[in-house]
Each structure stands twice: as structure tokens, then as C-alpha cells.
Design a protein around this motif. Structure first.
Motif, short mmCIF file in Angstrom:
data_model
loop_
_atom_site.label_atom_id
_atom_site.label_comp_id
_atom_site.label_asym_id
_atom_site.label_seq_id
_atom_site.Cartn_x
_atom_site.Cartn_y
_atom_site.Cartn_z
N SER A 8 0.84 -1.19 0.00
CA SER A 8 0.00 0.00 0.00
C SER A 8 0.87 1.24 0.00
O SER A 8 2.06 1.20 0.36
CB SER A 8 -0.93 0.01 1.21
OG SER A 8 -0.19 0.07 2.42
N TYR A 9 0.29 2.37 -0.41
CA TYR A 9 1.01 3.63 -0.46
C TYR A 9 0.00 4.77 -0.52
O TYR A 9 -1.21 4.55 -0.71
CB TYR A 9 1.94 3.68 -1.68
CG TYR A 9 1.21 3.59 -3.01
CD1 TYR A 9 0.86 4.75 -3.72
CD2 TYR A 9 0.87 2.36 -3.57
CE1 TYR A 9 0.19 4.67 -4.93
CE2 TYR A 9 0.20 2.28 -4.78
CZ TYR A 9 -0.14 3.43 -5.46
OH TYR A 9 -0.81 3.35 -6.66
N TYR A 10 0.50 5.98 -0.33
CA TYR A 10 -0.30 7.19 -0.50
C TYR A 10 0.29 8.00 -1.65
O TYR A 10 1.46 7.85 -1.99
CB TYR A 10 -0.31 8.02 0.79
CG TYR A 10 -1.07 7.37 1.92
CD1 TYR A 10 -2.40 7.72 2.17
CD2 TYR A 10 -0.48 6.41 2.73
CE1 TYR A 10 -3.11 7.12 3.21
CE2 TYR A 10 -1.18 5.82 3.77
CZ TYR A 10 -2.49 6.17 3.99
OH TYR A 10 -3.19 5.58 5.01
N VAL A 11 -0.52 8.84 -2.24
CA VAL A 11 -0.07 9.74 -3.29
C VAL A 11 0.18 11.11 -2.68
O VAL A 11 -0.66 11.64 -1.94
CB VAL A 11 -1.09 9.83 -4.44
CG1 VAL A 11 -0.66 10.88 -5.46
CG2 VAL A 11 -1.25 8.47 -5.10
N ASP A 12 1.35 11.65 -2.96
CA ASP A 12 1.76 12.92 -2.36
C ASP A 12 1.09 14.08 -3.09
O ASP A 12 1.64 14.66 -4.03
CB ASP A 12 3.29 13.05 -2.43
CG ASP A 12 3.79 14.27 -1.69
OD1 ASP A 12 3.03 14.83 -0.89
OD2 ASP A 12 4.95 14.65 -1.91
N ASP A 13 -0.13 14.41 -2.66
CA ASP A 13 -0.82 15.58 -3.18
C ASP A 13 -1.68 16.17 -2.06
O ASP A 13 -1.72 15.64 -0.95
CB ASP A 13 -1.67 15.26 -4.42
CG ASP A 13 -2.73 14.21 -4.15
OD1 ASP A 13 -3.25 14.16 -3.01
OD2 ASP A 13 -3.06 13.44 -5.06
N THR A 14 -2.32 17.24 -2.32
CA THR A 14 -3.09 17.93 -1.28
C THR A 14 -4.59 17.71 -1.45
O THR A 14 -5.38 18.31 -0.75
CB THR A 14 -2.81 19.44 -1.34
OG1 THR A 14 -3.16 19.93 -2.64
CG2 THR A 14 -1.37 19.75 -1.05
N ILE A 15 -4.98 16.79 -2.37
CA ILE A 15 -6.39 16.60 -2.66
C ILE A 15 -6.92 15.30 -2.08
O ILE A 15 -7.90 15.27 -1.36
CB ILE A 15 -6.62 16.65 -4.19
CG1 ILE A 15 -6.18 18.01 -4.75
CG2 ILE A 15 -8.10 16.40 -4.51
CD1 ILE A 15 -6.24 18.09 -6.25
N ASP A 16 -6.24 14.20 -2.41
CA ASP A 16 -6.74 12.89 -2.05
C ASP A 16 -5.86 12.29 -0.95
O ASP A 16 -4.66 12.10 -1.15
CB ASP A 16 -6.73 11.98 -3.28
CG ASP A 16 -7.40 10.65 -3.02
OD1 ASP A 16 -7.84 10.42 -1.88
OD2 ASP A 16 -7.49 9.84 -3.97
N SER A 17 -6.45 11.99 0.20
CA SER A 17 -5.69 11.41 1.31
C SER A 17 -5.92 9.91 1.44
O SER A 17 -5.54 9.30 2.44
CB SER A 17 -6.07 12.09 2.62
OG SER A 17 -7.47 11.91 2.89
#
Length: 218
Positions: free
Chosen positions: A193-202
Motif C-alpha cells: 500500500s502507499y499514499y499519493v503525495d498531493d493535497t487533494i486525495d488522502s
């Protein structure tokens, strides 16, 4: 543990870890034994590549630069046997700064080790962090298509930096069953699993989960 020899062969069914659907058949054959053990790998694909939606151009470029034949997969290199230097089993082949254990160095329940190292995804690429926590759990009798084996079950927990800079907080989990008589795992189950480094989708994203089951060996 079975010693390596040229011509040793393992054939695996690779399935989607969530649905059980067939993804492909992978053949792995020892082609060289010496200071390095080299394993050639080929595939019979049964589905198109998945999970490309959030990959950077740099990572996609590495994929496109692979051999054009869909039957050819990147090689695996161990230096020496049991210590992997070039790891082709992930979304992008990884070259470790120093070879790391591919299975427990002591084949006994309770053995554990944490390895902190770095890896690269190609010549000249930046070094990326890789932390592997490996623990041997117990001996189990396991039946796969190739037969019934007494296998050491061990767990891998991996925290790492992905080659795609937009992926953060990357974690992978694996459970493997190693049969010493086979010289390799007879089943391997992995997810991540991972997260995407942006300010919209957490929201977190999942890597493709995969299950490997041994079909045949020699």
C-alpha cells in the motif's frame, strides 16, 4: 537447503491475490552458478500489466525499455546463494546496495533480522531506502499443485521509498513458505500500500496483490 546447480527449474502459477484469477505462468531456471547465481525467468502472460495509473514517466520508461518479447522477464541474481542482489519480483527490478537475505539465514522458527539498506532501479539512478524485517514463524505442511512439502513459513515487512516520487508511506507485506528440498519457496503471497503525495486525495492505494504457487520443479 538444496544447493544451486545449473538447470534447476521452478514453474509457478501467478494469481491475483484478491480474486484468485490467473495472471501468468512463470518459469525460473538457474543459468549460472559461481560467485553469482543467475536465474533466467520467462512468462506466459494471461493478463495485461496492471497498476500503471500512478507511475511516473521515469518508472514507465524503465518498463518500456525492457526486452520487447513478452515472454522474457528480468533475471534474478544472488550473491551468493540465498542473498539477493538483483530482485526482479517487484513492479520495477531492484538492485540492492549490498545483497540481502532472500530467506531466513537460519532455517528455524524464531529467527529474525532487520536489514536497512538502499536500492536503485537502474544504472545511475538515485539510491532509495529499503528496510526489511524478516521473521521465521513455524514449520508447516503445505500442499500446492507441485505436491505436499514441509515448509518454513516466514514473514517480510518492508518499509521503503518508491522510485515514483509521488508515492509516499510505502509498505509491503509478504508471507512465504520455503521448502529446503526444493531450494525455493513453494508459495509466496505479497501485497502493498502507499499514499499519493498531493493535497487533494488522502486515500491509500493498493499495489497489485500476487500469489505464487509452485506447479513443478526439477
Amino acid at each position: 537447503m538444496r544447493a544451486p546447480a545449473a538447470g534447476q527449474h521452478w514453474r509457478y502459477r501467478v494469481s491475483d491475490g484478491l480474486t484468485g484469477a490467473l495472471v501468468g505462468i512463470v518459469d525460473e531456471t538457474v543459468s549460472e552458478v559461481g560467485a553469482s547465481v543467475v536465474i533466467d525467468r520467462t512468462t506466459e502472460p494471461h493478463a495485461p500489466p496492471e497498476g500503471r495509473g500512478h507511475w511516473s514517466r521515469a518508472v514507465l520508461g524503465l518498463l518500456e525499455s525492457r526486452p520487447s518479447s513478452p515472454e522474457t522477464l528480468p533475471k534474478e541474481v544472488q550473491q551468493p546463494w540465498g542473498m539477493i542482489a538483483l530482485d526482479p519480483h517487484w513492479d520495477v527490478p531492484q538492485i540492492y546496495r549490498q545483497p540481502i537475505p532472500l530467506w531466513p539465514e537460519e532455517l528455524r522458527p524464531g529467527w529474525h533480522r532487520v536489514i536497512n539498506t538502499e536500492y536503485a532501479v537502474g544504472t545511475g539512478s538515485e539510491a532509495l531506502s529499503w528496510q526489511l524485517a524478516m521473521r521465521a514463524e513455524r514449520w508447516e505442511e503445505l500442499t500446492v499443485p507441485a505436491g505436499t512439502f514441509t515448509a518454513l513459513r516466514y514473514e517480510n515487512l518492508i518499509d521503503f521509498t518508491h522510485a515514483d516520487w509521488s508515492r509516499v508511506h510505502c509498505v509491503r507485506q509478504e508471507t512465504l513458505w520455503l521448502a529446503p528440498e526444493v531450494g525455493r519457496w513453494v508459495r509466496r503471497v505479497s501485497s502493498g500500500s502507499y499514499y499519493v503525495d498531493d493535497t487533494i486525495d488522502s486515500s491509500s492505494y493498493s499495489e497489485d496483490a500476487r500469489s505464487w504457487d509452485l506447479l513443478d520443479w526439477s
